[in-house]
Design an enzyme around this catalytic site. Structure first.
Site: not given
Length: 612
Positions: A2, A102, A485, A489, A508, A607
């Site tokens: 928040c 928050n 990564e 994304k 496997h 974020k």
């Protein structure tokens, strides 16, 4: 998560609150609200479900709400569904106390039951309303002293919180309290500001105080007082934020993410230049001496999300160059598995914000055991930066898009520098190779710029697969870490199911997922593993996969196997992630754009994850 903004001074508060909240939209939210007071008049609270523009329309951009003191909030639902009723600010029954919050109050149900017995009633499902009424209870019980009311409430609350509070009998003041959730306080002339993150107040001031854990602040026009839990006043130093407002704007790009992808060369150069002088690495500002480096037996890297993928890459790099054992843990698992830590080890905590709850908890666990800690963070004065024994600041500047790009790249560079310096000091890297590797690091920004010049090919390819349901990334060694990564994304901003697999594990079980037309992205930047990877790609192609191969210039034989090839400039094999990740960032971005999604603010994500 928040967002919090507060203002008091000579100007109208509502437009400042709305502007500040707009700079925090990247944090993720489902509703918003403001509370403004005009002198001794009653407070006016306006809330709205949905995007901030709904609140702005309800208040005519803030012009319909008069007053020069106020607080605002963007809410991410935890307790109670997204609704106008559950949106912040919240108030006590008689409007004596109004607050935004928050964090998560873990014992809110217990507190709610006790307050109900005292005659308090509740209109929302939130833990925040419980905190507001608890503050009101102690305020009325203990002589109408805001600092004392907050101190008593903080002693009762379990969990994490950043609170901005207004009291009816103190119309020209805002109070703040903090435990484990970020909060900063800014001053400029007769104006005072409060915010949960820097971009909210960059337009107005770059001089800020960081309120510490279990501390209380009292904001008046142009001044701030701080108190500890004994209600004693404490002194704090102002910190100047080096970022400017322009660096937190889109700068002509359609999305913050694309702007930040293009800012990676600068983030890398700035981070390099912070410790590399005349071709030599200096950790003087970080505080790690050669003697201390030689005395470290083991490195434990702890991180979440993309920072964890940085750690996975660095495990390969540090162990190979410095010949020192490295383990990598998800911060959310680190303290719960009760790790065995060597007393002469080093715990490296990686976090862009420096406020990630699990990473901060892991840092504190390490410190409680007497283990040396190093924070790799992007935000000066953040909790991890303040509490770690040593700090390596990445210089990525403000990163607004939820999906990290430039902060990730800057973290990689910080890790490479650690690996090279550890290797030199410990005698596993010769002087000539040491300087060659530093020189090669300095070429990475230019090589990234070259990759970005060819982004239209990635855009075309992304449009071809924008309707994909499943995408798999495969690689070996460092390429496997890079694929993790790239997969993140893809899934976080395009909502395409994607997974990264170690290519050697395909037989496997994973290969059973391959069907006709499914996209498999093979990463082949490690020359010694190139032929093995080709064999893996032939296996999946024979089962109907559509192949994208990502390799370095010169490996043109990839075109005999892959349906689409992407090339990156050659570099030292330890550093290939810094180049290979760029096309994968672009791919995720363009798939998201092709689907018409909100690239910078993907659903259900925030974020900074500042609660467990």
């Amino acid at each position: 998560m928040c967002g919090i903004v507060g203002y008091l001074g000579e100007q109208q508060a509502a437009p400042i609150l709305l502007n500040g909240l707009s700079k925090l939209e990247y944090r993720g939210y489902d509703s918003a609200g403001i509370c403004v007071r005009d002198g001794e008049a009653d407070t006016v609270v306006v809330k709205a479900k949905g995007r901030l523009k709904v609140l702005s329309e309800k208040t005519d951009g803030g012009r319909a709400v008069r007053g020069n003191c106020g607080i605002g909030h963007t809410r991410w639902a935890t307790h109670g569904e997204p609704s106008e009723k559950n949106a912040h600010p919240h108030h006590s029954a008689d409007n004596n106390v109004v607050a935004v919050h928050n964090g998560i109050i873990e014992n809110y149900q217990e507190l709610k039951e006790k307050l109900a017995k005292k005659g308090y009633s509740f209109y929302s499902q939130t833990d925040t309303e419980v905190a507001v009424n608890l503050i009101d209870y102690y305020y009325k019980k203990n002589g109408s002293d805001p600092v004392q009311a907050l101190e008593r409430s903080m002693m009762r609350i379990r969990g994490s919180y950043a609170l901005a509070v207004m009291f009816k009998e103190y119309p020209g003041e805002i109070y703040a309290a903090r435990k484990d959730s970020p909060m900063i306080i800014g001053v400029s002339g007769s104006d005072a500001y409060i915010a949960s993150d820097v971009p909210a107040i960059l337009r107005y001031t770059r001089n800020v105080y960081y309120i510490g854990n279990m501390e209380i602040a009292r904001l008046q026009k142009g001044s701030v007082q701080f108190f500890n839990m004994d209600q004693e006043e404490i002194e704090k130093e102002l910190t100047e934020i080096k970022w400017d407002e322009e660096s937190a704007e889109k700068g002509g790009y359609e999305h913050y993410m694309m702007k930040e992808i293009h800012e990676q060369p600068k983030a890398i150069r700035d981070t390099l230049n912070s410790v590399v002088h005349d071709g030599e690495i200096s950790f003087t500002d970080i505080g790690l001496s050669d003697e201390e480096i030689r005395g470290i037996s083991t490195i434990y890297i702890v991180a979440c999300g993309s920072a964890y993928h940085v750690g996975m890459t660095l495990q390969y790099v540090i162990e190979d160059l410095a010949q020192i054992p490295v383990s990598v843990d998800l911060a959310s698992e680190f303290r719960y598995r009760k790790p065995l830590l060597a007393q002469d080890g080093l715990v490296v905590v990686i976090s862009q914000s420096g406020e990630t709850a699990d990473s901060l908890a892991a840092l504190r666990e390490a410190k409680s055991r007497g283990i040396r800690t190093l924070g790799i963070v992007n935000v000066v004065g953040s909790s991890i930066a303040r509490e770690a024994d040593n700090v390596f600041y990445t210089l990525a500047g403000p990163e607004i898009a939820v999906a990290t790009t430039k902060a990730y790249s800057a973290q990689l560079i910080a890790g490479y520098l650690l690996a090279i310096q550890f290797a030199k000091v410990r005698g596993t890297l010769g002087e000539e190779q040491y300087h060659q590797m530093i020189a090669e690091l300095e070429t990475l920004p230019g090589k990234i710029e070259k990759i970005l010049e060819d982004k239209e090919r990635i855009q075309w390819f992304a449009s071809k697969f924008s309707s994909a349901k499943d995408i798999f990334f495969v690689g070996r060694g460092i390429d496997y870490a890079t694929g993790m990564e790239g997969s993140l994304k893809m899934k976080e901003i395009s909502y395409v199911h994607s997974e990264a697999y170690a290519a050697g594990e395909l037989k496997h079980g994973t290969i059973s997922l391959i069907e006709n037309g499914i996209l498999v992205i093979g990463l082949l930047t490690q020359q010694e593993l190139y032929e093995k990877m080709i064999s893996n790609l032939v296996e999946v192609k024979s089962r109907g996969a559509y192949l994208m191969g990502l390799t370095t210039y010169g490996n043109y034989s990839i075109e005999d196997t892959a349906d689409f090839a992407v090339y990156i400039p050659r570099t030292d094999s330890h550093f290939t992630t810094s180049l290979a990740i760029i096309p994968l960032q672009l791919l995720g971005y363009y798939v998201s754009v092709s689907k018409g999604l909100d690239v910078d603010k993907p659903r259900n994500l925030a974020k900074s994850v500042t609660v467990e």
